[in-house]
Design an enzyme around this catalytic site. Structure first.
Site, short mmCIF file in Angstrom:
data_model
loop_
_atom_site.label_atom_id
_atom_site.label_comp_id
_atom_site.label_asym_id
_atom_site.label_seq_id
_atom_site.Cartn_x
_atom_site.Cartn_y
_atom_site.Cartn_z
N GLY A 1 0.79 -1.22 0.00
CA GLY A 1 0.00 0.00 0.00
C GLY A 1 0.82 1.27 0.00
O GLY A 1 0.27 2.38 0.05
N LYS B 1 4.30 1.27 -4.40
CA LYS B 1 5.39 0.71 -5.20
C LYS B 1 4.98 0.45 -6.65
O LYS B 1 5.64 0.89 -7.59
CB LYS B 1 5.91 -0.60 -4.58
CG LYS B 1 6.45 -0.46 -3.17
CD LYS B 1 6.95 -1.79 -2.63
CE LYS B 1 5.90 -2.87 -2.60
NZ LYS B 1 4.73 -2.52 -1.72
N SER B 2 3.89 -0.30 -6.82
CA SER B 2 3.45 -0.66 -8.17
C SER B 2 2.99 0.56 -8.95
O SER B 2 3.22 0.66 -10.16
CB SER B 2 2.33 -1.70 -8.10
OG SER B 2 2.79 -2.90 -7.51
N ARG C 1 9.92 -16.53 1.16
CA ARG C 1 10.07 -15.12 0.83
C ARG C 1 11.50 -14.83 0.38
O ARG C 1 11.72 -14.07 -0.56
CB ARG C 1 9.73 -14.25 2.05
CG ARG C 1 8.25 -14.10 2.30
CD ARG C 1 7.98 -13.11 3.40
NE ARG C 1 6.59 -12.71 3.40
CZ ARG C 1 6.10 -11.71 4.13
NH1 ARG C 1 6.91 -11.01 4.90
NH2 ARG C 1 4.82 -11.41 4.07
N ILE D 1 7.77 -5.88 -2.00
CA ILE D 1 7.89 -5.48 -0.60
C ILE D 1 9.30 -5.75 -0.10
O ILE D 1 9.93 -4.90 0.52
CB ILE D 1 6.87 -6.24 0.28
CG1 ILE D 1 5.44 -5.82 -0.09
CG2 ILE D 1 7.13 -5.95 1.77
CD1 ILE D 1 4.35 -6.62 0.61
N SER D 2 9.83 -6.94 -0.38
CA SER D 2 11.18 -7.35 0.01
C SER D 2 11.53 -6.81 1.40
O SER D 2 12.37 -5.92 1.54
CB SER D 2 12.22 -6.90 -1.02
OG SER D 2 12.02 -5.56 -1.45
#
Length: 207
Positions: free
Chosen positions: A40, A43-44, A84, A110-111
């Site tokens: 949220g 990023k995208s 992950r 997210i990393s």
């Protein structure tokens, strides 16, 4: 002959056409723009705005979006810590290939763990990994909740959700922090221009 991990008796086959040739053809330098932050944080949205802005300048990019990659290459991975880590490792390796092809690869993931992001950085030549931290507070990300995931996590229906019951480790030495302080309401296009200014300054938009 070499051994790499579980792969044995392998030899790197070198092509006569290398990265420099491809960069000359594309009139740009290959690199990885790694956008990290909470779910949220935008990023995208930034990745898409950046891709569009670079496309309008005649530059070739490719987005590796965290969710999109899990539709194919990483569909066998869960959200457990070890999976992950493998998820980020695979994305890092693919991003490395795109950069070697001369593309500007935009990874939007997210990393959450520094060690995984740092491991991806070491895959590339110094300076070719550009870490962009979307520094948006948890309360704002949660109020946005575009996928409804925070609500599910708060209700206990999602376990190990970053920011709720799993940590996010902010970068310590990233190249860019967005939104910039004092500019909390910058639009995605404005933030994309900030990234492009960095690319221009570092010479990535010319061969």
């Amino acid at each position: 002959m070499a051994t790499n991990g579980k792969a044995t008796n392998i030899v790197w086959h070198k092509s006569s056409v290398g990265k420099l040739h491809r960069q000359e053809l594309l009139q740009q330098k290959g690199c990885v723009i790694w956008i990290t932050g909470l779910s949220g944080s935008g990023k995208s949205t930034l990745a898409c705005a950046l891709c569009q802005a670079l496309y309008s300048r005649g530059k070739l990019t490719y987005i590796l979006d965290g969710d999109n990659v899990r539709h194919g290459l990483n569909r066998d991975l869960s959200f457990k810590a070890e999976d992950r880590a493998e998820n980020i490792r695979r994305i890092g390796e693919v991003a490395k290939l795109f950069a070697d092809a001369g593309l500007i690869c935009i990874a939007s993931v997210i990393s959450p763990y520094r060690r995984d992001r740092d491991a991806c950085r070491t895959l590339l030549p110094e300076g070719d990994f550009i870490e962009v931290f979307m520094d948006v507070p948890l309360q704002i990300c949660e109020s946005r909740d575009p996928k409804g995931l925070y609500k599910l996590a708060r209700a206990g229906k999602i376990k190990g959700f970053t920011g709720i019951d799993d940590p996010y480790e902010p970068p310590l030495n990233c190249e860019l922090v967005l939104p910039q302080k004092g500019n909390n309401y910058a639009s995605p296009c404005e933030m994309a221009e900030t990234v492009i200014s960095f690319l221009e300054e570092k010479g990535f938009l010319q061969a």
